[in-house]
Design a protein around this motif. Structure first.
Motif, short mmCIF file in Angstrom:
data_model
loop_
_atom_site.label_atom_id
_atom_site.label_comp_id
_atom_site.label_asym_id
_atom_site.label_seq_id
_atom_site.Cartn_x
_atom_site.Cartn_y
_atom_site.Cartn_z
N LEU A 13 0.84 -1.20 0.00
CA LEU A 13 0.00 0.00 0.00
C LEU A 13 0.88 1.25 0.00
O LEU A 13 2.06 1.19 0.34
CB LEU A 13 -0.91 0.00 1.24
N PRO A 14 0.30 2.42 -0.35
CA PRO A 14 1.07 3.66 -0.34
C PRO A 14 1.32 4.17 1.07
O PRO A 14 0.74 3.69 2.06
CB PRO A 14 0.19 4.63 -1.13
N ASP A 15 2.18 5.17 1.16
CA ASP A 15 2.62 5.73 2.45
C ASP A 15 1.57 6.69 2.99
O ASP A 15 1.71 7.91 2.92
CB ASP A 15 3.96 6.45 2.25
N LEU A 16 0.53 6.11 3.57
CA LEU A 16 -0.58 6.91 4.10
C LEU A 16 -0.92 6.52 5.54
O LEU A 16 -2.06 6.60 5.97
CB LEU A 16 -1.83 6.76 3.20
N GLY A 17 0.10 6.08 6.29
CA GLY A 17 -0.07 5.84 7.71
C GLY A 17 -0.80 4.57 8.08
O GLY A 17 -1.48 4.53 9.11
N PHE A 18 -0.63 3.49 7.30
CA PHE A 18 -1.38 2.27 7.54
C PHE A 18 -0.75 1.34 8.56
O PHE A 18 -1.41 0.46 9.09
CB PHE A 18 -1.58 1.50 6.23
N MET A 19 0.56 1.49 8.84
CA MET A 19 1.24 0.58 9.77
C MET A 19 0.97 0.99 11.21
O MET A 19 1.00 2.17 11.55
CB MET A 19 2.75 0.61 9.51
N ASP A 20 0.72 0.00 12.07
CA ASP A 20 0.51 0.32 13.48
C ASP A 20 1.77 0.03 14.29
O ASP A 20 2.76 -0.50 13.78
CB ASP A 20 -0.71 -0.42 14.04
N ALA A 27 -2.69 12.95 11.17
CA ALA A 27 -2.92 11.56 10.77
C ALA A 27 -4.26 11.45 10.03
O ALA A 27 -5.23 12.11 10.43
CB ALA A 27 -2.93 10.66 12.00
N PRO A 28 -4.31 10.62 8.99
CA PRO A 28 -3.21 9.86 8.41
C PRO A 28 -2.27 10.76 7.62
O PRO A 28 -2.70 11.63 6.88
CB PRO A 28 -3.93 8.87 7.48
N LYS A 29 -0.97 10.51 7.83
CA LYS A 29 0.05 11.33 7.18
C LYS A 29 0.13 11.01 5.69
O LYS A 29 -0.44 10.04 5.20
CB LYS A 29 1.40 11.13 7.86
#
Length: 291
Positions: free
Chosen positions: A54-61, A116-118
């Motif tokens: 996925l793209p860099d849009l703050g999906f990782m916790d 967020a989301p960044k």
């Protein structure tokens, strides 16, 4: 203080223009160490791209990031700088993240002042939290650490509020306890030079191939006064190109030979297979032990 943190602090104190490759996984971190670099960066964008596709849009916790920090720390001794985006929430969440990642083996965390989301630092449409809220997050990060982990505060204000606002924010973050700041995406050489001149802390420079910031080599960046020169996703982009080239050839030709890829033996060396073979022999049933 943990040795990898001491090593990072010494780098920031004594050297400029230190190249900082990004790694999205433990294998890439091993390659970075094997090639003799002095530190490695766990890239949030690269981790999201590779782990989730996925793209860099703050999906990782936090738990996912901590898992990868543990994996990298398990196989490399290098200082490890960890991108934690916006800190997984408010100042309280930032404090929890710092303690979790410090225990997992991070030498530094990098925290940014986006909502967020960044969004990736070189994307359009970024939004910022207030400088006051970010100051609180930086203070929480600095107060939470137990092993003197390095706190890196990033500002994305250039794209939203302009260069002067970015410098002002970075200065406030330093006053709040940041050990290093990262002014993202300056668009001219004059602005690049001004960043370390005007901020009383070590600085990180982000070199994004195809991004908004002029590309300068490590020597030039060091002469300007930048401590770390980040190539967060160069290895990932090269790996994507390599995979596409190899798999395209496989599809076209129906076969590959070893000359087109890293050898089997080289891959086993990188992952330390010989050490595990030796352990298997040492601990095999019936093998005598020596005190």
């Amino acid at each position: 203080m943990t040795s990898h943190i001491q090593t990072l602090r010494a780098l920031l104190r004594d050297e400029n223009g230190v190249l900082l490759p990004g790694a999205a996984d433990a294998l890439t971190a091993r390659i970075v160490e094997d090639l003799g670099f002095k530190a490695v960066y766990l890239t949030g964008a690269g981790l999201t791209n590779t782990h989730l596709g996925l793209p860099d849009l703050g999906f990782m916790d936090l738990s996912q990031v901590a898992e990868h920090v543990l994996a990298i720390r398990g196989v490399v001794e290098l200082p490890l700088i960890v991108d934690i985006d916006t800190g997984f929430g408010n100042a309280i969440n930032v404090a929890h993240a710092v303690r979790t990642l410090e225990q997992a083996g991070a030498s530094a965390v990098q925290l940014e002042d986006q909502h967020a989301p960044k969004r990736c630092g070189h994307f359009e449409g970024k939004e910022l939290i207030s400088a006051e809220e970010m100051v609180g997050k930086v203070r929480a990060a600095a107060d939470a650490r137990r092993q003197d982990m390095v706190i890196i505060a990033r500002t994305d204000a250039i794209a939203v509020e302009g260069f002067e606002a970015a410098i002002d924010r970075a200065g406030r973050y330093i006053a709040a306890g940041a050990d290093m700041t990262f002014v993202e995406a300056p668009e001219t050489l004059d602005d690049l030079r001004a960043v370390p001149e005007r901020l009383a802390a070590p600085q990180m420079l982000n070199m994004v191939l195809g991004g908004k910031t002029p590309i300068v080599d490590a020597a030039a960046a060091g002469a300007m006064g930048f401590g770390l020169v980040l190539y967060a996703n160069a290895a990932l982009q090269a790996a994507i190109q390599g995979m596409q080239t190899t798999l395209r050839a496989l599809k076209t030709n129906g076969v590959l030979d070893e000359s087109t890829v890293t050898s089997f033996a080289a891959r086993q060396r990188l992952v330390g297979q010989a050490a595990f073979d030796a352990m298997e022999v040492r601990y095999a049933a019936g093998v005598p032990t020596h005190v």
